[in-house]
Design an enzyme around this catalytic site. Structure first.
Site, PDB file in Angstrom:
ATOM      1  N   GLN A  22       0.833  -1.201   0.000  1.00  0.00           N
ATOM      2  CA  GLN A  22       0.000   0.000   0.000  1.00  0.00           C
ATOM      3  C   GLN A  22       0.870   1.255   0.000  1.00  0.00           C
ATOM      4  O   GLN A  22       1.071   1.885   1.018  1.00  0.00           O
ATOM      5  CB  GLN A  22      -0.899  -0.033   1.246  1.00  0.00           C
ATOM      6  CG  GLN A  22      -1.942   1.032   1.289  1.00  0.00           C
ATOM      7  CD  GLN A  22      -3.064   0.768   0.333  1.00  0.00           C
ATOM      8  OE1 GLN A  22      -3.503  -0.364   0.159  1.00  0.00           O
ATOM      9  NE2 GLN A  22      -3.550   1.798  -0.294  1.00  0.00           N
ATOM     10  N   PHE A  23       1.390   1.639  -1.188  1.00  0.00           N
ATOM     11  CA  PHE A  23       2.274   2.806  -1.255  1.00  0.00           C
ATOM     12  C   PHE A  23       1.574   4.084  -0.837  1.00  0.00           C
ATOM     13  O   PHE A  23       2.213   5.046  -0.410  1.00  0.00           O
ATOM     14  CB  PHE A  23       2.900   2.946  -2.648  1.00  0.00           C
ATOM     15  CG  PHE A  23       2.000   3.576  -3.666  1.00  0.00           C
ATOM     16  CD1 PHE A  23       2.060   4.939  -3.912  1.00  0.00           C
ATOM     17  CD2 PHE A  23       1.099   2.813  -4.393  1.00  0.00           C
ATOM     18  CE1 PHE A  23       1.240   5.537  -4.865  1.00  0.00           C
ATOM     19  CE2 PHE A  23       0.279   3.385  -5.328  1.00  0.00           C
ATOM     20  CZ  PHE A  23       0.338   4.755  -5.574  1.00  0.00           C
ATOM     21  N   THR A  24       0.239   4.116  -0.929  1.00  0.00           N
ATOM     22  CA  THR A  24      -0.483   5.344  -0.594  1.00  0.00           C
ATOM     23  C   THR A  24      -0.403   5.696   0.889  1.00  0.00           C
ATOM     24  O   THR A  24      -0.764   6.805   1.274  1.00  0.00           O
ATOM     25  CB  THR A  24      -1.960   5.275  -1.034  1.00  0.00           C
ATOM     26  OG1 THR A  24      -2.594   4.186  -0.376  1.00  0.00           O
ATOM     27  CG2 THR A  24      -2.065   5.116  -2.553  1.00  0.00           C
TER      28      THR A  24
END
Length: 156
Positions: free
Chosen positions: A78-80
């Site tokens: 989950q890079f966000t």
């Protein structure tokens, strides 16, 4: 590294209409890898996830970990989690690690958890995933490895 950890009764990940992971009672972990994260952050995060005492014992107290129970987990990249929305309306993701390095460290966390004897489901890195869960409690925690506490990029 940053993680959103949710205690779940069940969770699943679907990609292109196909279920790629599913767990019963356990954890759903959304894991973000940031610039500067290293093997030390991998070790810290895997240790914390495996031993975090957030499952209830016979007395109803949160005293048990994944390793103390037969619980499972799904870890979803989950890079966000590294999105910075303090300025403007569009989040900046400049503090997220570049994809190749992030994928390697994400996979190392999953492999380290498996080496501890845990059942680990995953999503598909960089895919458009549909994540479903039934949150238990609800219990939701935010974790940040020591490397995630670095100051934000200059100029913001």
């Amino acid at each position: 590294m940053k993680a959103v950890v949710q205690r779940v009764l069940e969770a699943s990940v679907t990609v292109n209409g196909e279920r790629v992971s599913q767990v019963g009672p356990g954890l759903l972990v959304l894991l973000g890898v940031g610039k500067g994260d290293s093997e030390a952050d991998v070790a810290w995060m895997a240790e914390k996830l495996a031993t975090l005492r957030i499952f209830e014992d016979a007395a109803g107290k949160m005293n048990l970990s994944l390793e103390d129970t037969s619980r499972q987990l799904i870890v979803v990249s989950q890079f966000t989690l590294y999105g910075d929305a303090r300025r403007g309306r569009r989040p900046s993701f400049t503090d997220a690690m570049e994809p190749a390095g992030a994928k390697a460290l994400y996979e190392r966390v999953c492999d380290t958890l498996r080496a501890r004897g845990l059942t680990v489901g995953t999503g598909i890195f960089a895919a458009d995933m549909k994540v479903a869960l039934v949150n238990d409690g609800p219990v939701t925690l935010l974790l940040e490895s020591p490397g995630a506490a670095a100051p934000p990029t200059a100029g913001r």
